[in-house]
Write a protein that holds these residues in place. Structure first.
Motif, PDB file in Angstrom:
ATOM      1  N   UNK A 158      64.533   1.022  29.262  1.00  0.00           N
ATOM      2  CA  UNK A 158      65.414   0.163  30.063  1.00  0.00           C
ATOM      3  C   UNK A 158      64.608  -0.665  31.053  1.00  0.00           C
ATOM      4  N   UNK A 159      63.601  -0.050  31.658  1.00  0.00           N
ATOM      5  CA  UNK A 159      62.787  -0.792  32.625  1.00  0.00           C
ATOM      6  C   UNK A 159      62.025  -1.920  31.948  1.00  0.00           C
ATOM      7  N   UNK A 160      61.582  -1.691  30.733  1.00  0.00           N
ATOM      8  CA  UNK A 160      60.883  -2.745  30.009  1.00  0.00           C
ATOM      9  C   UNK A 160      61.776  -3.971  29.839  1.00  0.00           C
ATOM     10  N   UNK A 161      63.073  -3.739  29.632  1.00  0.00           N
ATOM     11  CA  UNK A 161      64.011  -4.855  29.508  1.00  0.00           C
ATOM     12  C   UNK A 161      64.134  -5.607  30.827  1.00  0.00           C
ATOM     13  N   UNK A 162      64.187  -4.847  31.939  1.00  0.00           N
ATOM     14  CA  UNK A 162      64.258  -5.490  33.250  1.00  0.00           C
ATOM     15  C   UNK A 162      62.993  -6.311  33.520  1.00  0.00           C
ATOM     16  N   UNK A 163      61.839  -5.738  33.187  1.00  0.00           N
ATOM     17  CA  UNK A 163      60.593  -6.440  33.437  1.00  0.00           C
ATOM     18  C   UNK A 163      60.482  -7.697  32.568  1.00  0.00           C
ATOM     19  N   UNK A 164      61.023  -7.630  31.362  1.00  0.00           N
ATOM     20  CA  UNK A 164      61.031  -8.813  30.501  1.00  0.00           C
ATOM     21  C   UNK A 164      61.916  -9.905  31.102  1.00  0.00           C
ATOM     22  N   UNK A 165      63.046  -9.494  31.683  1.00  0.00           N
ATOM     23  CA  UNK A 165      63.929 -10.478  32.328  1.00  0.00           C
ATOM     24  C   UNK A 165      63.237 -11.115  33.529  1.00  0.00           C
TER      25      UNK A 165
ATOM     26  N   UNK B  75      60.414 -12.239  34.038  1.00  0.00           N
ATOM     27  CA  UNK B  75      59.508 -13.366  33.784  1.00  0.00           C
ATOM     28  C   UNK B  75      60.248 -14.566  33.213  1.00  0.00           C
ATOM     29  N   UNK B  76      61.578 -14.495  33.185  1.00  0.00           N
ATOM     30  CA  UNK B  76      62.362 -15.624  32.695  1.00  0.00           C
ATOM     31  C   UNK B  76      62.720 -16.550  33.850  1.00  0.00           C
ATOM     32  N   UNK B  77      63.248 -17.722  33.508  1.00  0.00           N
ATOM     33  CA  UNK B  77      63.634 -18.714  34.520  1.00  0.00           C
ATOM     34  C   UNK B  77      64.860 -18.264  35.311  1.00  0.00           C
ATOM     35  N   UNK B  78      65.613 -17.289  34.806  1.00  0.00           N
ATOM     36  CA  UNK B  78      66.809 -16.814  35.511  1.00  0.00           C
ATOM     37  C   UNK B  78      66.475 -15.836  36.623  1.00  0.00           C
TER      38      UNK B  78
ATOM     39  N   UNK C 252      66.855  -6.120  42.811  1.00  0.00           N
ATOM     40  CA  UNK C 252      67.548  -5.678  41.593  1.00  0.00           C
ATOM     41  C   UNK C 252      68.426  -6.796  41.047  1.00  0.00           C
ATOM     42  N   UNK C 253      69.117  -7.467  41.944  1.00  0.00           N
ATOM     43  CA  UNK C 253      70.021  -8.535  41.512  1.00  0.00           C
ATOM     44  C   UNK C 253      69.252  -9.792  41.113  1.00  0.00           C
ATOM     45  N   UNK C 254      68.402 -10.282  42.017  1.00  0.00           N
ATOM     46  CA  UNK C 254      67.768 -11.572  41.801  1.00  0.00           C
ATOM     47  C   UNK C 254      66.633 -11.519  40.785  1.00  0.00           C
ATOM     48  N   UNK C 255      65.798 -10.485  40.866  1.00  0.00           N
ATOM     49  CA  UNK C 255      64.593 -10.439  40.040  1.00  0.00           C
ATOM     50  C   UNK C 255      64.834  -9.797  38.687  1.00  0.00           C
ATOM     51  N   UNK C 256      65.585  -8.697  38.678  1.00  0.00           N
ATOM     52  CA  UNK C 256      65.725  -7.937  37.437  1.00  0.00           C
ATOM     53  C   UNK C 256      67.046  -8.175  36.717  1.00  0.00           C
ATOM     54  N   UNK C 257      67.946  -8.918  37.309  1.00  0.00           N
ATOM     55  CA  UNK C 257      69.152  -9.320  36.599  1.00  0.00           C
ATOM     56  C   UNK C 257      70.285  -8.322  36.578  1.00  0.00           C
ATOM     57  N   UNK C 258      70.217  -7.262  37.412  1.00  0.00           N
ATOM     58  CA  UNK C 258      71.354  -6.347  37.524  1.00  0.00           C
ATOM     59  C   UNK C 258      72.498  -7.109  38.170  1.00  0.00           C
TER      60      UNK C 258
END
Length: 328
Positions: free
Chosen positions: A173-180, A182-185, A305-311
């Motif tokens: 799950x953390x790998x998914x957050x870390x992948x997010x 590095x995106x523009x979002x 959590x909200x801004x960087x990882x997309x939760x």
């Protein structure tokens, strides 16, 4: 039964002749009953001691794992740090309970062994006659206790396997957050720090829109009455943000900010959810007042959590606010 004097066991020879004589007299006077009783008694003690050592070794292993679990480190910057902490806490608690149970069984076996040791000074023959009660030795109690060893080992193995699986799942799950991230979002904390106050408000509005909420006000102004960003959730709840940007190293925000927001967010803007958000932090009085008035403080780890990882925002604010079925 008769003594086999051809045995390879030799009588000990002490320096004191009197001791040698006393020992020889005792052996010469020994009967078959004496020798068999002594052997049976010794064997009972060995059986009890063997069981004690089995549980003692297990207790050592459980406590070693418990000590290892207590040293497990959690990355405070991880989006799942609370989940990692909960998993580690669960493992430590389970190992602690298991250690207590193993120690209790070991000590019960130890009590049997001590009672056998104390009986060594008594006449042993009466304990092994046909009419004697075998339960008198206490060895019968060790059987059921010994049978608990394998299930206890199974519990240890299962607890460690469950924790390993949980850590693996969290890592995926953390790998998914870390992948997010590095995106523009994604917006990182250092990006917030470089923004001007207006840019910070617009960034918060973009994050709200990213979550799928309708933004009805993107930034505040001289007459915003404490509302910089206003949004509507899909289920119709109105969210009012007060955005406070600070330069890196600036002072935490105090309770006056919360007082102002509390005086307008609900009475003036009709907010269902009220949020004060900053790239800095809040003072203890601000936390206390916000808690009393039901105002959410969004900063630090939660903002990341909200801004960087997309939760999603509502998940970050609390499970009671999140849509049904949404995971943290």
């Amino acid at each position: 039964m008769h003594l086999n004097w051809k045995t390879g066991v030799a009588l000990p020879m002490y320096h004191d002749a009197g001791m040698n004589l006393a020992l020889q007299r005792r052996i010469q006077a020994a009967t078959d009953d004496d020798l068999l009783s002594a052997f049976l008694h010794f064997t009972e003690g060995k059986v009890a001691l063997s069981a004690y050592h089995d549980f003692d070794l297990m207790l050592f292993d459980v406590r070693r794992e418990e000590d290892h679990a207590a040293k497990l480190d959690v990355d405070g910057d991880s989006p799942l740090s609370s989940e990692y902490i909960a998993a580690n806490h669960g493992l430590k608690g389970g190992l602690g309970a298991l250690a207590a149970e193993v120690e209790e069984v070991r000590n019960e076996i130890g009590s049997v062994w001590h009672s056998l040791r104390e009986a060594t000074t008594d006449d042993l023959n009466h304990r092994y006659r046909l009419e004697a009660d075998p339960a008198e030795s206490g060895l019968d109690a060790i059987g059921p206790l010994r049978r608990r060893l394998d299930p206890l080992w199974d519990r240890l193995i299962a607890a460690l396997a469950q924790h390993t699986a949980a850590m693996h799942e969290l890592a995926l799950r953390e790998a998914e957050f870390q992948a997010f991230a590095v995106t523009a979002d994604s917006i990182r904390p250092e990006q917030f720090d470089r923004m001007a106050p207006l840019e910070f408000e617009l960034a918060i509005a973009s994050l709200v829109q990213r979550d799928g909420y309708s933004v009805v006000q993107r930034n505040g102004g001289a007459r915003d009455l404490g509302a910089d960003v206003i949004a509507i959730t899909p289920d119709g709840r109105k969210i009012v943000f007060q955005c406070k940007h600070r330069r890196p190293g600036g002072r935490p925000l105090g309770s006056p900010v919360i007082q102002t927001l509390n005086g307008t967010a609900r009475p003036v803007h009709g907010a269902d959810i009220v949020i004060a958000v900053t790239n800095s932090s809040f003072t203890s009085p601000a936390h206390e007042l916000a808690g009393e008035q039901g105002i959410h403080l969004l900063f630090g780890h939660d903002l990341r959590r909200w801004a960087t990882w997309g939760v999603s925002l509502l998940t970050v604010l609390g499970a009671d606010l999140a849509p049904v079925g949404e995971a943290a």
